[in-house]
Design a protein around this motif. Sequence first.
Motif, PDB file in Angstrom:
ATOM      1  N   LEU A   1       0.935  -1.414  -0.173  1.00 28.77           N
ATOM      2  CA  LEU A   1      -0.605  -0.187   0.113  1.00 28.77           C
ATOM      3  C   LEU A   1       0.854   1.387  -0.313  1.00 28.77           C
ATOM      4  O   LEU A   1       1.433   1.656   1.069  1.00 28.77           O
ATOM      5  N   LYS A   2       0.150   2.440  -0.793  1.00 25.92           N
ATOM      6  CA  LYS A   2       1.562   3.465  -1.433  1.00 25.92           C
ATOM      7  C   LYS A   2       0.011   4.654  -0.051  1.00 25.92           C
ATOM      8  O   LYS A   2       1.397   4.750   0.761  1.00 25.92           O
ATOM      9  N   SER A   3      -0.582   4.475  -0.520  1.00 29.86           N
ATOM     10  CA  SER A   3      -1.560   5.436   0.197  1.00 29.86           C
ATOM     11  C   SER A   3      -3.067   4.939   0.295  1.00 29.86           C
ATOM     12  O   SER A   3      -3.284   3.413   0.052  1.00 29.86           O
ATOM     13  N   GLN A   4      -3.941   5.444   0.955  1.00 32.51           N
ATOM     14  CA  GLN A   4      -5.636   5.088   0.551  1.00 32.51           C
ATOM     15  C   GLN A   4      -6.178   6.012   1.803  1.00 32.51           C
ATOM     16  O   GLN A   4      -5.763   6.935   1.770  1.00 32.51           O
ATOM     17  N   GLN A   5      -7.170   5.879   0.943  1.00 32.10           N
ATOM     18  CA  GLN A   5      -8.101   7.540   1.157  1.00 32.10           C
ATOM     19  C   GLN A   5      -9.236   7.367   1.264  1.00 32.10           C
ATOM     20  O   GLN A   5      -9.906   6.410   0.089  1.00 32.10           O
ATOM     21  N   PRO A   6     -10.731   7.472   1.985  1.00 31.97           N
ATOM     22  CA  PRO A   6     -12.119   7.450   2.153  1.00 31.97           C
ATOM     23  C   PRO A   6     -12.498   8.453   0.652  1.00 31.97           C
ATOM     24  O   PRO A   6     -12.323   9.645   0.944  1.00 31.97           O
ATOM     25  N   VAL A   7     -13.015   8.514   0.123  1.00 32.35           N
ATOM     26  CA  VAL A   7     -13.202   9.106  -1.627  1.00 32.35           C
ATOM     27  C   VAL A   7     -14.792   8.910  -0.991  1.00 32.35           C
ATOM     28  O   VAL A   7     -14.844  10.907  -1.430  1.00 32.35           O
ATOM     29  N   ALA A   8     -16.015   8.856  -0.634  1.00 29.02           N
ATOM     30  CA  ALA A   8     -17.242   8.797  -0.457  1.00 29.02           C
ATOM     31  C   ALA A   8     -17.957   7.432   0.773  1.00 29.02           C
ATOM     32  O   ALA A   8     -16.929   7.085   1.169  1.00 29.02           O
ATOM     33  N   LEU A   9     -19.008   8.253   1.357  1.00 26.07           N
ATOM     34  CA  LEU A   9     -19.506   6.953   1.789  1.00 26.07           C
ATOM     35  C   LEU A   9     -19.528   5.419   1.863  1.00 26.07           C
ATOM     36  O   LEU A   9     -19.070   4.257   1.776  1.00 26.07           O
ATOM     37  N   THR A  10     -19.044   5.302   0.348  1.00 24.19           N
ATOM     38  CA  THR A  10     -19.577   4.116  -0.286  1.00 24.19           C
ATOM     39  C   THR A  10     -17.867   3.831  -0.997  1.00 24.19           C
ATOM     40  O   THR A  10     -18.265   2.497  -1.651  1.00 24.19           O
ATOM     41  N   ARG A  11     -16.609   4.077  -1.329  1.00 28.41           N
ATOM     42  CA  ARG A  11     -15.853   4.341  -1.687  1.00 28.41           C
ATOM     43  C   ARG A  11     -14.403   3.948  -0.810  1.00 28.41           C
ATOM     44  O   ARG A  11     -14.373   5.310  -0.140  1.00 28.41           O
ATOM     45  N   VAL A  12     -13.547   3.306  -1.384  1.00 26.76           N
ATOM     46  CA  VAL A  12     -11.544   4.114  -1.067  1.00 26.76           C
ATOM     47  C   VAL A  12     -10.959   3.726  -2.266  1.00 26.76           C
ATOM     48  O   VAL A  12     -10.908   3.433  -3.033  1.00 26.76           O
ATOM     49  N   ARG A  13     -10.234   5.447  -2.096  1.00 30.83           N
ATOM     50  CA  ARG A  13      -9.389   4.791  -2.920  1.00 30.83           C
ATOM     51  C   ARG A  13      -8.112   4.484  -2.665  1.00 30.83           C
ATOM     52  O   ARG A  13      -7.564   5.141  -1.221  1.00 30.83           O
TER      53      ARG A  13
END
Length: 96
Positions: A46-58
């Motif tokens: 994993l380089k990075s992670q972030q929640p994008v919306a209530l239903t999605r994680v980038r």
Amino acid sequence: MFEKMQRAFWKALTPDLIVDEPKVAAPSAPGLAANVVAALGGVDNLKSQQPVALTRVRVELRDVGRMNRQALNLAGVPGVMMLEGGVVHLITGLQP
């Protein structure tokens, strides 16, 4: 904070008398379950992670080839959207 400084001071003066505190393992990837991280190829992938919306994680991966889509489905991720540059969107849905 003062307590930590005081403890460090006494530890420096008497290293054999003050026992080091046990180190607690940091969470591997905050916000992602352990089985999802394993399906993505492990925490080192994993380089990075972030929640994008209530239903999605980038998630940005170092090596997309290490990702296991079937394991992601078993971990409760119903959809995976692949983008360029090792970027993956995990469609998680609304978790109860």
